[in-house]
Design a protein around this motif. Structure first.
Motif, PDB file in Angstrom:
ATOM      1  N   TYR A 194       0.835  -1.208   0.000  1.00 42.32           N
ATOM      2  CA  TYR A 194       0.000   0.000   0.000  1.00 42.32           C
ATOM      3  C   TYR A 194       0.864   1.250   0.000  1.00 42.32           C
ATOM      4  CZ  TYR A 194      -3.734   3.220   1.295  1.00 42.32           C
ATOM      5  OH  TYR A 194      -4.626   4.257   1.301  1.00 42.32           O
ATOM      6  N   LEU A 195       1.956   1.240   0.764  1.00 41.65           N
ATOM      7  CA  LEU A 195       2.849   2.393   0.803  1.00 41.65           C
ATOM      8  C   LEU A 195       3.502   2.623  -0.551  1.00 41.65           C
ATOM      9  CD1 LEU A 195       4.106   4.611   2.541  1.00 41.65           C
ATOM     10  CD2 LEU A 195       5.887   2.973   3.225  1.00 41.65           C
ATOM     11  N   LEU A 196       3.955   1.553  -1.210  1.00 36.50           N
ATOM     12  CA  LEU A 196       4.534   1.692  -2.550  1.00 36.50           C
ATOM     13  C   LEU A 196       3.492   2.233  -3.524  1.00 36.50           C
ATOM     14  CD1 LEU A 196       6.749   1.330  -4.655  1.00 36.50           C
ATOM     15  CD2 LEU A 196       6.098  -1.098  -4.827  1.00 36.50           C
ATOM     16  N   ALA A 197       2.269   1.725  -3.438  1.00 35.14           N
ATOM     17  CA  ALA A 197       1.202   2.215  -4.321  1.00 35.14           C
ATOM     18  C   ALA A 197       0.949   3.701  -4.094  1.00 35.14           C
ATOM     19  CB  ALA A 197      -0.076   1.411  -4.101  1.00 35.14           C
ATOM     20  N   GLN A 198       1.032   4.142  -2.848  1.00 35.66           N
ATOM     21  CA  GLN A 198       0.881   5.570  -2.560  1.00 35.66           C
ATOM     22  C   GLN A 198       1.980   6.388  -3.225  1.00 35.66           C
ATOM     23  OE1 GLN A 198       0.613   5.454   1.840  1.00 35.66           O
ATOM     24  NE2 GLN A 198      -1.319   6.546   1.599  1.00 35.66           N
ATOM     25  N   THR A 199       3.202   5.866  -3.212  1.00 41.24           N
ATOM     26  CA  THR A 199       4.301   6.603  -3.863  1.00 41.24           C
ATOM     27  C   THR A 199       4.077   6.669  -5.371  1.00 41.24           C
ATOM     28  OG1 THR A 199       5.777   4.679  -4.183  1.00 41.24           O
ATOM     29  CG2 THR A 199       5.907   5.849  -2.070  1.00 41.24           C
ATOM     30  N   TYR A 200       3.528   5.599  -5.955  1.00 39.75           N
ATOM     31  CA  TYR A 200       3.201   5.640  -7.381  1.00 39.75           C
ATOM     32  C   TYR A 200       2.122   6.696  -7.643  1.00 39.75           C
ATOM     33  CZ  TYR A 200       5.738   1.274  -8.402  1.00 39.75           C
ATOM     34  OH  TYR A 200       6.711   0.317  -8.578  1.00 39.75           O
ATOM     35  N   TYR A 201       1.148   6.760  -6.756  1.00 42.72           N
ATOM     36  CA  TYR A 201       0.053   7.712  -6.957  1.00 42.72           C
ATOM     37  C   TYR A 201       0.559   9.149  -6.898  1.00 42.72           C
ATOM     38  CZ  TYR A 201      -4.427  10.057  -6.608  1.00 42.72           C
ATOM     39  OH  TYR A 201      -5.498  10.896  -6.840  1.00 42.72           O
ATOM     40  N   VAL A 202       1.323   9.489  -5.865  1.00 43.25           N
ATOM     41  CA  VAL A 202       1.761  10.874  -5.714  1.00 43.25           C
ATOM     42  C   VAL A 202       2.783  11.250  -6.778  1.00 43.25           C
ATOM     43  CG1 VAL A 202       1.235  10.974  -3.253  1.00 43.25           C
ATOM     44  CG2 VAL A 202       3.539  10.283  -3.990  1.00 43.25           C
ATOM     45  N   SER A 203       3.484  10.270  -7.336  1.00 40.28           N
ATOM     46  CA  SER A 203       4.448  10.559  -8.408  1.00 40.28           C
ATOM     47  C   SER A 203       3.802  10.453  -9.791  1.00 40.28           C
ATOM     48  CB  SER A 203       5.653   9.614  -8.321  1.00 40.28           C
ATOM     49  OG  SER A 203       5.261   8.262  -8.482  1.00 40.28           O
ATOM     50  N   ARG A 204       2.472  10.284  -9.817  1.00 42.19           N
ATOM     51  CA  ARG A 204       1.667  10.232 -11.037  1.00 42.19           C
ATOM     52  C   ARG A 204       2.031   9.053 -11.940  1.00 42.19           C
ATOM     53  NH1 ARG A 204      -1.694  13.988 -11.012  1.00 42.19           N
ATOM     54  NH2 ARG A 204      -2.377  13.527 -13.137  1.00 42.19           N
ATOM     55  N   GLN A 205       2.455   7.969 -11.334  1.00 39.66           N
ATOM     56  CA  GLN A 205       2.697   6.723 -12.064  1.00 39.66           C
ATOM     57  C   GLN A 205       1.477   5.813 -11.832  1.00 39.66           C
ATOM     58  OE1 GLN A 205       6.804   5.136 -11.780  1.00 39.66           O
ATOM     59  NE2 GLN A 205       7.218   6.872 -10.412  1.00 39.66           N
ATOM     60  N   HIS A 206       0.339   6.270 -12.326  1.00 33.52           N
ATOM     61  CA  HIS A 206      -0.917   5.642 -11.951  1.00 33.52           C
ATOM     62  C   HIS A 206      -1.065   4.234 -12.505  1.00 33.52           C
ATOM     63  CE1 HIS A 206      -1.823  10.100 -11.782  1.00 33.52           C
ATOM     64  NE2 HIS A 206      -1.991   9.694 -10.548  1.00 33.52           N
ATOM     65  N   ARG A 207      -0.599   3.992 -13.695  1.00 32.12           N
ATOM     66  CA  ARG A 207      -0.743   2.648 -14.258  1.00 32.12           C
ATOM     67  C   ARG A 207       0.153   1.648 -13.532  1.00 32.12           C
ATOM     68  NH1 ARG A 207      -4.270   2.664 -18.230  1.00 32.12           N
ATOM     69  NH2 ARG A 207      -4.589   4.577 -19.450  1.00 32.12           N
ATOM     70  N   ARG A 208       1.305   2.080 -13.078  1.00 28.86           N
ATOM     71  CA  ARG A 208       2.133   1.198 -12.262  1.00 28.86           C
ATOM     72  C   ARG A 208       1.428   0.888 -10.942  1.00 28.86           C
ATOM     73  NH1 ARG A 208       8.304   2.885 -11.694  1.00 28.86           N
ATOM     74  NH2 ARG A 208       8.380   0.714 -10.950  1.00 28.86           N
ATOM     75  N   GLY A 209       0.764   1.891 -10.392  1.00 28.21           N
ATOM     76  CA  GLY A 209       0.010   1.671  -9.161  1.00 28.21           C
ATOM     77  C   GLY A 209      -1.104   0.656  -9.363  1.00 28.21           C
ATOM     78  N   ILE A 210      -1.815   0.756 -10.493  1.00 28.24           N
ATOM     79  CA  ILE A 210      -2.903  -0.186 -10.793  1.00 28.24           C
ATOM     80  C   ILE A 210      -2.353  -1.610 -10.904  1.00 28.24           C
ATOM     81  CG2 ILE A 210      -4.612  -0.855 -12.524  1.00 28.24           C
ATOM     82  CD1 ILE A 210      -4.803   2.189 -13.213  1.00 28.24           C
ATOM     83  N   MET A 211      -1.254  -1.770 -11.625  1.00 30.34           N
ATOM     84  CA  MET A 211      -0.670  -3.107 -11.801  1.00 30.34           C
ATOM     85  C   MET A 211      -0.228  -3.690 -10.463  1.00 30.34           C
ATOM     86  SD  MET A 211       1.578  -2.532 -15.284  1.00 30.34           S
ATOM     87  CE  MET A 211       2.335  -4.153 -15.112  1.00 30.34           C
ATOM     88  N   LEU A 212       0.404  -2.876  -9.637  1.00 27.36           N
ATOM     89  CA  LEU A 212       0.878  -3.349  -8.334  1.00 27.36           C
ATOM     90  C   LEU A 212      -0.295  -3.792  -7.461  1.00 27.36           C
ATOM     91  CD1 LEU A 212       3.133  -3.593  -6.129  1.00 27.36           C
ATOM     92  CD2 LEU A 212       2.512  -1.236  -5.488  1.00 27.36           C
ATOM     93  N   LEU A 213      -1.316  -2.959  -7.374  1.00 29.49           N
ATOM     94  CA  LEU A 213      -2.439  -3.251  -6.489  1.00 29.49           C
ATOM     95  C   LEU A 213      -3.236  -4.454  -6.972  1.00 29.49           C
ATOM     96  CD1 LEU A 213      -3.473   0.440  -5.809  1.00 29.49           C
ATOM     97  CD2 LEU A 213      -2.701  -1.196  -4.084  1.00 29.49           C
ATOM     98  N   ARG A 214      -3.338  -4.619  -8.268  1.00 27.81           N
ATOM     99  CA  ARG A 214      -4.053  -5.784  -8.784  1.00 27.81           C
ATOM    100  C   ARG A 214      -3.275  -7.078  -8.542  1.00 27.81           C
ATOM    101  NH1 ARG A 214      -6.399  -3.286 -14.484  1.00 27.81           N
ATOM    102  NH2 ARG A 214      -8.416  -2.619 -13.655  1.00 27.81           N
ATOM    103  N   SER A 215      -1.967  -6.956  -8.528  1.00 26.92           N
ATOM    104  CA  SER A 215      -1.135  -8.152  -8.340  1.00 26.92           C
ATOM    105  C   SER A 215      -0.967  -8.519  -6.868  1.00 26.92           C
ATOM    106  CB  SER A 215       0.256  -7.930  -8.954  1.00 26.92           C
ATOM    107  OG  SER A 215       0.160  -7.686 -10.332  1.00 26.92           O
ATOM    108  N   HIS A 216      -0.840  -7.499  -6.010  1.00 25.12           N
ATOM    109  CA  HIS A 216      -0.485  -7.756  -4.616  1.00 25.12           C
ATOM    110  C   HIS A 216      -1.439  -7.122  -3.617  1.00 25.12           C
ATOM    111  CE1 HIS A 216       3.369  -9.504  -5.829  1.00 25.12           C
ATOM    112  NE2 HIS A 216       3.505  -8.494  -6.663  1.00 25.12           N
ATOM    113  N   GLY A 217      -2.446  -6.391  -4.089  1.00 30.43           N
ATOM    114  CA  GLY A 217      -3.351  -5.717  -3.176  1.00 30.43           C
ATOM    115  C   GLY A 217      -4.397  -6.657  -2.595  1.00 30.43           C
TER     116      GLY A 217
END
Length: 243
Positions: A43-66
């Motif tokens: 969740y913390l890594l996904a937050q860093t993706y969100y604030v750095s505007r790497q939204h598609r990386r955040g989606i992939m991470l959360l779908r794989s490990h969320g």
């Protein structure tokens, strides 16, 4: 070599606080490797993706490990989808939702935090509005406020976009479950509404805000007075100044 995951977590949070988002991503990525993708660190890594505007990386991470059973993971994934304007997918993920007792219980026990469930309803409203489904958007914004009246963005969406009539605005405010200590927020909200049906009561509300003697509450009253004057017709405002 021993690396303390708690120190890494603190470092990531510090980088986010200092707006060093790329650095936060770097260390958060190392953190999930160290902890074998522990849910909190994902969740913390996904937050860093969100604030750095790497939204598609955040989606992939959360779908794989969320853990989508956790509303925090669900909400952050939906936020990433909204940022890339995948509105239909966002709504599919969030579902229709149900207003249940657990949401109200969450609000009662969380103090001054805005309810996550209210944020989810707000996001549903934004998605429906983006898809030009205005009526569903109104329902979602209204529900967000009923789950948690502190969700000001939902109130602003209804008022600023002229989604409801003056009668509906006031009826909604009267129905919201404000806590006693949040009374001043209800009064500020009321000042944002159209003035056609509350000329006789608004001055009374302003006086109520002005009753405490501390500077903070005086500032609230001054702000409310400014909101009231800004929304009056120019001729009416000029007449009051002349008086």
């Amino acid at each position: 070599m021993v690396i303390d995951p708690n120190q890494l977590r603190s470092l990531v949070q510090d980088c986010i606080a200092k707006h060093l988002y790329s650095t936060a991503v770097f260390y958060a990525d190392k953190l999930v490797t160290l902890t074998d993708y522990a849910p909190g660190d994902v969740y913390l890594l996904a937050q860093t993706y969100y604030v750095s505007r790497q939204h598609r990386r955040g989606i992939m991470l959360l779908r794989s490990h969320g853990i989508m059973e956790d509303v925090r993971f669900l909400y952050l994934t939906a936020k990433c989808l909204a940022e890339v304007e995948e509105w239909d997918e966002c709504l599919t993920l969030l579902g229709d939702g149900e207003l249940d007792d657990d949401m109200q219980e969450e609000r009662r026990h969380q103090g001054w935090d805005v309810s996550t469930h209210a944020a989810v309803w707000l996001l549903r409203g934004k998605a429906f509005e983006a898809l030009d489904n205005r009526q569903r958007a109104i329902t979602c914004y209204t529900t967000a406020l009923r789950v948690d009246p502190l969700c000001q963005e939902a109130f602003a969406a209804l008022i600023d976009n002229h989604m409801v009539t003056n009668e509906q605005e006031l009826a909604l405010l009267d129905s919201l479950p404000f806590a006693e200590q949040d009374r001043w927020i209800a009064l500020v909200y009321r000042a944002k509404c159209k003035k056609y049906l509350q000329h006789n009561t608004l001055e009374q509300h302003l006086q109520e805000l002005q009753q405490p003697s501390d500077n903070q509450d005086t500032t609230k009253a001054d702000q409310m007075q400014g909101d009231y004057q800004q929304q009056q017709p120019a001729s009416e405002h000029s007449a009051q100044q002349q008086q």
